[in-house]
Write an enzyme that holds these catalytic residues in place. Structure first.
Site, PDB file in Angstrom:
ATOM      1  CG  HIS A  65      65.400 -43.714 -56.751  1.00 15.51           C
ATOM      2  ND1 HIS A  65      65.786 -43.256 -55.510  1.00 15.51           N
ATOM      3  CD2 HIS A  65      64.996 -45.019 -56.553  1.00 15.51           C
ATOM      4  CE1 HIS A  65      65.626 -44.213 -54.610  1.00 15.51           C
ATOM      5  NE2 HIS A  65      65.159 -45.286 -55.216  1.00 15.51           N
ATOM      6  CG  ASP A  67      63.527 -38.586 -58.705  1.00 10.84           C
ATOM      7  OD1 ASP A  67      63.905 -39.759 -58.563  1.00 10.84           O
ATOM      8  OD2 ASP A  67      63.744 -37.703 -57.853  1.00 10.84           O
ATOM      9  CG  HIS A  68      67.781 -38.617 -59.800  1.00 14.75           C
ATOM     10  ND1 HIS A  68      68.605 -37.586 -59.402  1.00 14.75           N
ATOM     11  CD2 HIS A  68      66.838 -38.729 -58.825  1.00 14.75           C
ATOM     12  CE1 HIS A  68      68.189 -37.107 -58.244  1.00 14.75           C
ATOM     13  NE2 HIS A  68      67.115 -37.790 -57.872  1.00 14.75           N
ATOM     14  CG  ASP A 211      67.972 -38.151 -54.382  1.00 13.36           C
ATOM     15  OD1 ASP A 211      68.359 -37.066 -54.869  1.00 13.36           O
ATOM     16  OD2 ASP A 211      66.897 -38.694 -54.681  1.00 13.36           O
TER      17      ASP A 211
END
Length: 307
Positions: A65, A67-68, A211
């Site tokens: 993802h 945001d990583h 996550d």
């Protein structure tokens, strides 16, 4: 061994929290830094710290993802511009190699150091004489891994006074004994390391999860960890929302720590819906289940002392 949080927010950058990136500082242990995830602006966050990109030895990506991973190509490029010459190994899910090579190719970025990309499966993904890193799939919308970093037990303290009493003078023999090597002195005396070393120092365990929903894999990875870093995107009472979005609540993170017998829990990946005043409330929620809980903030550092 220290954990340094470069970004602790969820989803998108926010004023109070950048997106995810965590540095494991192993400066005393091996003179290097391991990075876990590299969300957008990770290299900007590094500028406000004493971390030197050239010391980054390994990068572990939990999942793909944005945001990583959006900060990863820029970080790799800047490390080259800043004189980094030693090899970097990047570990992560399938698709990581295509993402990195395409980003560097399209931007015509040339790295002055060797870059190795390892697309991982579950199991031990790295081991040397100091550390073992185990990766397990968690429960997220796309493949998301958690990492268990285990430091191998270290030789005990050298009993220097006892060696001197046995007729050994400080010097090369001391070093050999410390390294576990049996030594024969000039007079034929055999010096056995176990007689001149204190008890082995137990290695430390750090668990860093990507996550995830509440799941058994997280509990296994966190078993007896000195520090568990677990996402807590939502507060207690938001279990349905957390489930729908493949995330965890404060209570669920604390439950993992409790069931795993972890020594300390640190909450991260905090939604921007919670302002600074609400952060302590999130900690209190988790402490209802697991007392030794803290919350991550950008630029927060946690020392993991020797046993």
């Amino acid at each position: 061994m220290d954990i340094f949080f470069l970004g602790t927010g969820a989803g998108i950058p926010a004023k109070l929290r950048n997106v995810t990136s965590i540095a494991l500082k192993l400066l005393e242990e091996r003179g290097s830094i391991w990075l876990f995830d590299a969300g957008e602006a990770t290299q900007h966050q590094i500028l406000h710290t004493s971390i030197k990109p050239r010391r980054i030895e390994k990068i572990f990506i939990t999942h793909l993802h944005g945001d990583h991973i959006y900060g990863l190509p820029g970080l790799l490029a800047s490390r080259s511009f800043q004189g980094g010459e030693s090899e970097v190994i990047v570990y992560g899910p399938k698709g990581l190699k295509e993402y990195i090579t395409t980003s560097l190719s399209v931007s015509q970025t040339y790295l002055k150091y060797p870059l190795k990309i390892v697309e991982i499966d579950e199991g031990v993904i790295f081991e040397d004489d100091q550390f073992i890193v185990d990766a397990r799939l968690l429960d997220h919308g796309i493949p998301s891994y958690g990492y268990r970093i285990v430091e191998k037990d270290r030789p005990g303290t050298l009993l220097a006074d006892k060696l001197v009493e046995a007729g050994v003078q400080p010097g090369p023999v001391f070093r050999k004994i410390k390294e576990g090597e049996t030594v024969m002195l000039d007079d034929g005396t055999v010096i056995v390391p176990s007689d001149f070393l204190g008890p082995d120092q137990k290695g430390r365990i750090v668990t860093i999860l990507g996550d995830t929903r509440f799941c058994e894999s997280a509990i296994g990875l966190a078993r007896d960890a000195d520090l568990l870093i677990h996402e807590a995107t939502f507060s207690k009472g938001e279990e349905k929302l957390a489930f729908d979005y493949f995330h965890s609540t404060t209570h669920q993170a604390a439950e993992v720590a409790k069931l795993a017998g972890s020594k300390q829990l640190c909450l991260t990946h905090i939604s921007s819906r919670y302002d600074r005043q609400a952060w302590q409330e999130l900690v209190v929620e988790a402490q209802e289940i697991f007392a030794n809980t803290d919350i991550a903030e950008d630029f927060k550092e946690i020392n993991i002392p020797n046993q």
